[in-house]
Design a protein around this motif. Sequence first.
Motif, PDB file in Angstrom:
ATOM      1  N   ALA A   1      -0.323  -5.700  15.233  1.00 22.08           N
ATOM      2  CA  ALA A   1      -1.193  -4.533  15.078  1.00 22.08           C
ATOM      3  C   ALA A   1      -2.299  -4.806  14.054  1.00 22.08           C
ATOM      4  CB  ALA A   1      -0.368  -3.313  14.663  1.00 22.08           C
ATOM      5  N   LEU A   2      -1.953  -5.479  12.963  1.00 24.27           N
ATOM      6  CA  LEU A   2      -2.978  -5.848  11.976  1.00 24.27           C
ATOM      7  C   LEU A   2      -4.026  -6.753  12.605  1.00 24.27           C
ATOM      8  CD1 LEU A   2      -0.825  -6.562   8.785  1.00 24.27           C
ATOM      9  CD2 LEU A   2      -2.461  -4.690   9.094  1.00 24.27           C
TER      10      LEU A   2
ATOM     11  N   GLU B   1      -0.267  -4.720   1.146  1.00 25.67           N
ATOM     12  CA  GLU B   1      -1.505  -5.490   1.186  1.00 25.67           C
ATOM     13  C   GLU B   1      -2.523  -4.822   2.100  1.00 25.67           C
ATOM     14  OE1 GLU B   1      -2.777 -10.139   1.779  1.00 25.67           O
ATOM     15  OE2 GLU B   1      -1.682  -9.155   3.392  1.00 25.67           O
ATOM     16  N   ALA B   2      -2.066  -4.339   3.259  1.00 20.40           N
ATOM     17  CA  ALA B   2      -2.987  -3.668   4.183  1.00 20.40           C
ATOM     18  C   ALA B   2      -3.561  -2.405   3.570  1.00 20.40           C
ATOM     19  CB  ALA B   2      -2.253  -3.341   5.485  1.00 20.40           C
ATOM     20  N   ARG B   3      -2.805  -1.772   2.679  1.00 25.31           N
ATOM     21  CA  ARG B   3      -3.284  -0.553   1.999  1.00 25.31           C
ATOM     22  C   ARG B   3      -4.041  -0.860   0.710  1.00 25.31           C
ATOM     23  NH1 ARG B   3       1.263   4.159   2.102  1.00 25.31           N
ATOM     24  NH2 ARG B   3       1.304   4.518   4.353  1.00 25.31           N
ATOM     25  N   ASP B   4      -4.161  -2.156   0.395  1.00 25.92           N
ATOM     26  CA  ASP B   4      -4.815  -2.609  -0.832  1.00 25.92           C
ATOM     27  C   ASP B   4      -4.111  -2.067  -2.077  1.00 25.92           C
ATOM     28  OD1 ASP B   4      -6.696  -4.213  -2.084  1.00 25.92           O
ATOM     29  OD2 ASP B   4      -8.148  -2.584  -2.345  1.00 25.92           O
ATOM     30  N   ASP B   5      -2.793  -1.953  -1.985  1.00 27.86           N
ATOM     31  CA  ASP B   5      -1.966  -1.517  -3.109  1.00 27.86           C
ATOM     32  C   ASP B   5      -1.383  -2.782  -3.751  1.00 27.86           C
ATOM     33  OD1 ASP B   5      -0.158  -0.463  -4.898  1.00 27.86           O
ATOM     34  OD2 ASP B   5       0.712   0.980  -3.479  1.00 27.86           O
ATOM     35  N   VAL B   6      -2.143  -3.362  -4.685  1.00 33.12           N
ATOM     36  CA  VAL B   6      -1.788  -4.657  -5.247  1.00 33.12           C
ATOM     37  C   VAL B   6      -0.465  -4.581  -6.006  1.00 33.12           C
ATOM     38  CG1 VAL B   6      -2.498  -6.494  -6.816  1.00 33.12           C
ATOM     39  CG2 VAL B   6      -4.191  -5.334  -5.396  1.00 33.12           C
TER      40      VAL B   6
END
Length: 883
Positions: free
Chosen positions: A365-366, A405-410
């Motif tokens: 999906a990504l 990572e996809a949510r940019d939640d490091v």
Amino acid sequence: MPVAGGSAAAVENLLPLALSRPHDAIAAARTVLAGSPPAVAASIAHQAWGIGLRQLGEVPPAVRQLRTALRLAEQSGRSEREADVLATLGATLGRAGRSREGLARLDRAVDLSRGALTGRVLLRRADVLLVLGRHREALDDLRAAITRLRRSGDQVWEARSRNYRGFIQLALGGTKRADADFAVAEKLYAAVGQEFEYAEARGNRGLVAYARGDLPAALRYLDEAGRRFAAVGVSWPDLAIDRCGVLLAAGLSAEALAEMDQAIAAGGGTATKRGELLFAAATAALAAGDPAGAQERAERARRLFSAQRREWWSVRSSMVVLEARYQAGERGEALLRRVTEVARRLDAVGASEATAAHLLAGRLALAAGRPVAADRQLELAGQHSKDAPPIARSAAWLGKALRAEARDDVRAMLSACGRGLDALDEHRLTMGATELRALATGQGAELAELALRDALRRDELRRLLVWAERWRATALGVPPVRPSDDGQLAGELAALRDVVRRLDAAPDPLLEKERRRLEKTVRERTFLAQGGARDGALLPFDVDELIEALGGTVLVELVDVGGVLHAVVVRDGRITRHEVGPLAAAALEGERSRFHLRRLAHNRPPTPTPEPHPPGRAVAGRRQVVGGGGGRLSFEVLGSRLADAVLGSARELIGDRPVVVVPPGRLQALPWGLALGEQAVNVVPSAAVWLRAREVRAPAERRVVLVLGPGLSAARGEVMRLAAEYPDATVLADGDATAENVLRALDGAWIAHIAAHGTFRADSPLFSSLRLDDGPLTVYDFERLRRAPYRMVLSSCDSGLAKPVGADELLGLSSSLIPLGAAGILASVVPVNDPATAPLMLAVHANLRAGQSLAEAFAAARRTTEDDPVAEAAGRSFVALGA
């Protein structure tokens, strides 16, 4: 056991015998039937004969015997006899893939039975339901069966019911309940002498250990079960399937695939078992990187399972097919839809593969730009129970990390990466064998890569260094767990040495076969070594501690992120990063440099004409032209090319300072003395290993050991001159350089020098060896040392080579000495010229006696070769490992 006379009471003993010793039961049944017994006794004899044939994998003749037994039971007019045979026939038909007919027979048997007999029938119906993957229904039958059988005091059938219930509990994730059932079954089987079924229960205890992530214990249980099956003359396909799963969890995919293909080729087992064998072989092929083979085997298994109406197995096979298609490079919406549907079906049947399916769906999906679908699938992949085994938990944490990572939640991503690697630490530290620990790290490579990629993207250099160290050379962080007094292992290694020595004298196909057998035995024995928390303290790593320890030394840690090499340089407390270029290009230049050095060391100069060196770039080494003629390659040009490929602009920061190089596994075998000129260079698999090596203290007793292997006339003078310099040294040569003598002398020595032919085994690096008077001294032998020598010089060819495995681990001769307490090792990465090496070795020892470190002693010794190109090439073929 009485079987003559034809009475039912005597013949009844045939039924438990058929499951314990099927060959004996068949012979006894024939004896009974030869006496023309009455219908009841004849029915029992044919039933026992059928059970025995089924146990031996001969299902069609078994069904024929059971149909005869049923006809005779009906003639007898005894409903309990008819019910018992119906149950056996139904279970056999179910196992043969004829589940509808089998369940019909079993339902009829339940109606005809009463009391304890009902418990026996319910067990056999549960068996067919288990084959079909209908676990909850099977569990209900077994609970009722155990209650009835325990009340009646029927130990054998209660044990069987508990064994089956344990297997179902295990399939549903209840490892504690499963182990409790298997343990009770074991005791009951032992009490009544059911040898075959006791072996089966031991194998099932191995499955529990495997589910908990304790692979050494799992292998021990399965090994014992195999011996017990062999003792009763039975080849049991389930054992091969179980071993396959354990070997895959240990990272031994090639071995798992070979075992499954061998089991399939043997042709034994029922139709249901053939499907399970094919499924296991498909998973092994997938892990071994053979997607085409995996897809072909999984498709065959899926067709069999579909025909047998075994949904639980069929959907799992479908998942292997889809994973194989993904591994082969397929992407797109069609594959995403199919994987998503299969993941849903896996959830519905409670299969453990559901996590992997959701993870794959999330990746697809990504890649397809479907963030909402990816988020949902990765959320499902990240779900796990607290009781899940470490590997399953690490896979779930990978799902969480990818989602973050996809949510940019490091922060969440890094936390998930750390938790996933912690779970894998727990998994690999249950293992005592170095090879298993190293291979297990491959399962965490993607977690480490995620964190490295983020640190690189943000140019956070401290974090980049910390994450590079987090999953690098961790197998070398703790010593192998292997008792030094393991007499059986020592005996097997001695037998292997004898066989190899005889093979060296004269090739012999039978001896070669024996060599392979012994190597397999030695290797598998080491896999049984148990790790544990007390053995698994990981090497700590602190950047500030590293900076303080370095002082004026420069550290260069080479980090591979996505196939691109980056040099992280620590100098005078400052950390910088330099993008070097493709890792593949650096590895290729390393191979070229080793090739040229090999030719130069044997006075065969290379012929290619180098391209002009870029102006203004500092270069390594002197302008020493070798081989004559200005068109020949020089050490300067060779070193400059290599430095450009592996260090890039980082080379200029090093200058002429001492340097510690931490290369990735693929660059381990580089001749760093060529790339970095004349300065002192220590090569280490990780900065944490270097910090620990610095703390190793020299032994109070300064024992020196000098070893000369056979067939090295040029090295004799080297060893004898060293003996003159060390008058109190232990010298082993001329028949005294045997493995046991050498190991005894090496243990805890101050300096050891071994001049012996070296062999690096890329196919099996722990069988890399030094040739002694009684045969090869392998890594397995070295790992029997309580403590490696403080400093060790290996003046033989290829002694410094190692094979990269797992995430970034090394297996080889010299690397095995690091976790055993060696502070420094001098070894070659190129085949050397023995006569040219001798003066270099003498100079190294002179410098060591003067108080220099191993890297300093080696660097100073190299400078003495500047007037002899062949000797200089030999000198640049060695590396100093450690500190």
